[in-house]
Design a protein around this motif. Structure first.
Motif, mmCIF file in Angstrom:
data_model
loop_
_atom_site.group_PDB
_atom_site.id
_atom_site.type_symbol
_atom_site.label_atom_id
_atom_site.label_comp_id
_atom_site.label_asym_id
_atom_site.label_seq_id
_atom_site.Cartn_x
_atom_site.Cartn_y
_atom_site.Cartn_z
ATOM 1 N N ILE A 1 48.005 37.313 25.503
ATOM 2 C CA ILE A 1 47.471 37.403 26.871
ATOM 3 C C ILE A 1 48.632 38.206 27.959
ATOM 4 C CG2 ILE A 1 47.323 35.813 29.357
ATOM 5 C CD1 ILE A 1 45.272 33.895 27.444
ATOM 6 N N GLU A 2 48.604 39.234 29.035
ATOM 7 C CA GLU A 2 49.024 39.977 29.038
ATOM 8 C C GLU A 2 48.946 39.528 31.019
ATOM 9 O OE1 GLU A 2 49.434 44.120 29.461
ATOM 10 O OE2 GLU A 2 47.334 44.033 28.284
ATOM 11 N N ASN A 3 50.753 39.332 30.943
ATOM 12 C CA ASN A 3 50.876 38.589 32.614
ATOM 13 C C ASN A 3 50.455 39.692 33.676
ATOM 14 O OD1 ASN A 3 52.608 36.698 32.584
ATOM 15 N ND2 ASN A 3 54.446 37.699 31.107
ATOM 16 N N PRO A 4 49.994 39.927 34.554
ATOM 17 C CA PRO A 4 49.280 40.720 35.615
ATOM 18 C C PRO A 4 50.773 41.869 36.466
ATOM 19 C CG PRO A 4 49.746 38.332 36.335
ATOM 20 C CD PRO A 4 50.025 38.391 35.770
ATOM 21 N N ASN A 5 50.503 42.263 35.248
ATOM 22 C CA ASN A 5 52.381 43.037 36.123
ATOM 23 C C ASN A 5 51.345 44.224 36.401
ATOM 24 O OD1 ASN A 5 53.443 41.770 34.510
ATOM 25 N ND2 ASN A 5 54.274 42.363 33.042
ATOM 26 N N GLU A 6 51.672 44.544 37.903
ATOM 27 C CA GLU A 6 51.268 45.673 38.873
ATOM 28 C C GLU A 6 51.938 47.005 38.362
ATOM 29 O OE1 GLU A 6 50.320 44.797 42.546
ATOM 30 O OE2 GLU A 6 49.256 43.159 41.726
ATOM 31 N N ASP A 7 52.823 47.186 37.854
ATOM 32 C CA ASP A 7 53.909 48.805 37.766
ATOM 33 C C ASP A 7 54.025 48.914 36.843
ATOM 34 O OD1 ASP A 7 54.976 46.591 35.968
ATOM 35 O OD2 ASP A 7 56.597 46.725 36.691
ATOM 36 N N GLY A 8 53.095 48.436 35.551
ATOM 37 C CA GLY A 8 52.678 49.780 34.959
ATOM 38 C C GLY A 8 52.945 49.143 33.754
ATOM 39 N N LEU B 1 43.486 33.796 42.434
ATOM 40 C CA LEU B 1 43.299 34.413 40.903
ATOM 41 C C LEU B 1 43.803 35.795 40.495
ATOM 42 C CD1 LEU B 1 42.780 32.801 38.991
ATOM 43 C CD2 LEU B 1 40.744 33.086 38.791
ATOM 44 N N LEU B 2 44.704 35.800 39.592
ATOM 45 C CA LEU B 2 44.920 37.704 38.732
ATOM 46 C C LEU B 2 44.786 37.412 37.676
ATOM 47 C CD1 LEU B 2 48.660 37.185 40.252
ATOM 48 C CD2 LEU B 2 47.019 37.585 41.798
ATOM 49 N N SER B 3 44.322 36.490 36.806
ATOM 50 C CA SER B 3 44.127 36.968 35.885
ATOM 51 C C SER B 3 43.072 35.654 35.273
ATOM 52 C CB SER B 3 44.777 37.221 34.674
ATOM 53 O OG SER B 3 44.645 37.336 33.620
ATOM 54 N N ALA B 4 41.686 35.842 34.942
ATOM 55 C CA ALA B 4 41.118 35.118 33.733
ATOM 56 C C ALA B 4 40.961 34.976 31.974
ATOM 57 C CB ALA B 4 39.926 34.726 34.138
ATOM 58 N N SER B 5 41.155 34.431 31.404
ATOM 59 C CA SER B 5 41.093 34.216 29.891
ATOM 60 C C SER B 5 40.079 33.518 29.964
ATOM 61 C CB SER B 5 42.073 34.626 29.164
ATOM 62 O OG SER B 5 42.848 35.859 29.744
ATOM 63 N N VAL B 6 39.226 33.408 28.967
ATOM 64 C CA VAL B 6 38.104 32.905 28.323
ATOM 65 C C VAL B 6 37.998 33.000 27.356
ATOM 66 C CG1 VAL B 6 35.922 31.344 29.131
ATOM 67 C CG2 VAL B 6 37.230 32.432 30.764
ATOM 68 N N ILE B 7 37.268 31.279 26.160
ATOM 69 C CA ILE B 7 37.381 31.595 25.167
ATOM 70 C C ILE B 7 36.343 30.699 24.239
ATOM 71 C CG2 ILE B 7 38.701 31.131 22.988
ATOM 72 C CD1 ILE B 7 41.453 31.403 24.067
ATOM 73 N N SER B 8 35.632 31.477 23.400
ATOM 74 C CA SER B 8 34.466 30.393 23.196
ATOM 75 C C SER B 8 34.247 30.235 21.789
ATOM 76 C CB SER B 8 33.537 30.273 24.067
ATOM 77 O OG SER B 8 32.225 29.648 23.383
ATOM 78 N N LYS B 9 33.873 29.557 20.895
ATOM 79 C CA LYS B 9 33.014 30.020 19.890
ATOM 80 C C LYS B 9 31.751 30.767 20.375
ATOM 81 C CE LYS B 9 35.224 27.451 17.002
ATOM 82 N NZ LYS B 9 36.189 27.730 15.420
#
Length: 328
Positions: A210-217, A266-274
């Motif tokens: 899961i990436e960090n929300p980096n805005e500098d590329g 809120l900068l990023s949302a990662s959702v996981i499910s079956k």
């Protein structure tokens, strides 16, 4: 004993070598993004033509960037279009998530996506509150219906945009092809949305960062997780945005209730499910519209979802929130 251990080790090496030799990797472009597909197969089955056919079918049904697609015809007001099973499934999934999120996920937000300059339609310069209020008249999944494979709209101006669920849905359709062919170990990734089954070529559960929300590329990772027969989708506003001349920042997630494209904490949302990747794709988008506090409240009520949020606190510091069932 030494000979026995050597024999076991030798068999282990052979097994690993066989697994690696059975690893197939497919890469390409689809629906405006890239894909990487990995799977273990000893039969030599060629899935490339099938995947190309799936991508074409999904585009023909639901791509707003193709003028003669079903969705484009419907958006132009054509009431004679008989939709296919692809459109119907995406529509019904969207309707379900719309209701569960009380309208925070709403694919009829397309007219505003265009107005803010994030869609294929004409951008509207100098949007003010009066204009946004008028456009909100044409937003609301409760204003559309699907009956006998035909879409009806309360207003002809209503504009569907399934991009917030489309990548996840394409992941699912490709994955179903592998499962129909009895492929037990695979990883399908399209534009960052992922669905996995079984294990990788090393006999391990598939690991996803899961990436960090980096805005500098630059790229760095907040955490690495193992997916176990699960789907995962991530939504974020830290890369896709526009900045006006006066310095205001407008993100690509449009709030379907206010009509605005302003940034939240809120900068990023990662959702996981079956479940399906299309579903977690929709939830991830909804969380970006909800903001942090409302998302956390929703997550606590929906324990079937594993969620990892990255946000900025009141001091601008980057923080994370993980649901109680989230494990990495």
């Amino acid at each position: 004993m030494k000979n026995y251990l050597f024999f076991i080790y030798f068999i282990f090496i052979i097994a690993c070598t066989e697994q690696q030799s059975n690893l197939k990797v497919l890469q390409g472009n689809a629906i405006g993004t890239t894909y990487t597909i990995k799977y273990l197969d000893s039969t030599g089955t060629n899935f490339e033509l099938k995947i190309d056919s799936i991508i074409k079918a999904v585009n023909t049904s639901t791509s707003t960037y193709i003028q003669n697609s079903d969705i484009s015809k419907i958006n132009r007001g054509d009431t004679t279009v008989v939709v296919d099973a692809i459109f119907e499934e995406v529509f019904k999934k969207s309707e379900k998530i719309y209701r569960e999120t009380a309208g925070d996920f709403d694919p009829t937000v397309g007219i505003l996506v265009n107005a803010w300059g994030f869609g294929p339609g004409a951008k509207i310069n100098n949007l003010d509150s009066l204009k946004i209020d008028s456009l909100l008249t044409f937003v609301g999944f409760n204003k559309v219906n699907l009956l006998n494979n035909k879409v009806s709209k309360l207003y002809p101006e209503i504009y569907f945009d399934f991009n917030a669920i489309g990548k996840g849905y394409l992941v699912d359709i490709v994955a179903r092809q592998f499962e129909a062919a009895n492929i037990e170990n695979y990883m399908v990734e399209i534009g960052g949305e992922i669905r996995v089954r079984g294990k990788n070529e090393h006999g391990e559960f598939w690991k996803i960062a899961i990436e960090n929300p980096n805005e500098d590329g630059t790229r760095s990772f907040a955490t690495v997780i193992q997916l176990k027969d699960e789907a995962m989708a991530t939504s974020g506003n830290y890369r896709k945005y526009r900045t006006t001349e006066d310095g205001k920042k407008y993100v690509h997630t449009i709030n379907a209730k206010t009509g605005y494209a302003t940034e939240s904490n809120l900068l990023s949302a990662s959702v996981i499910s079956k479940g399906d990747c299309a579903d977690v794709d929709g939830y991830a988008t909804a969380f970006m519209a909800m903001g942090l506090d409302k998302s956390i409240a929703f997550i606590k009520q929906h324990t079937e979802l594993k969620v990892f949020l990255i946000y900025a606190n009141e001091n601008g510091e980057i923080k994370t929130f993980a649901s109680a069932n989230f494990d990495n």
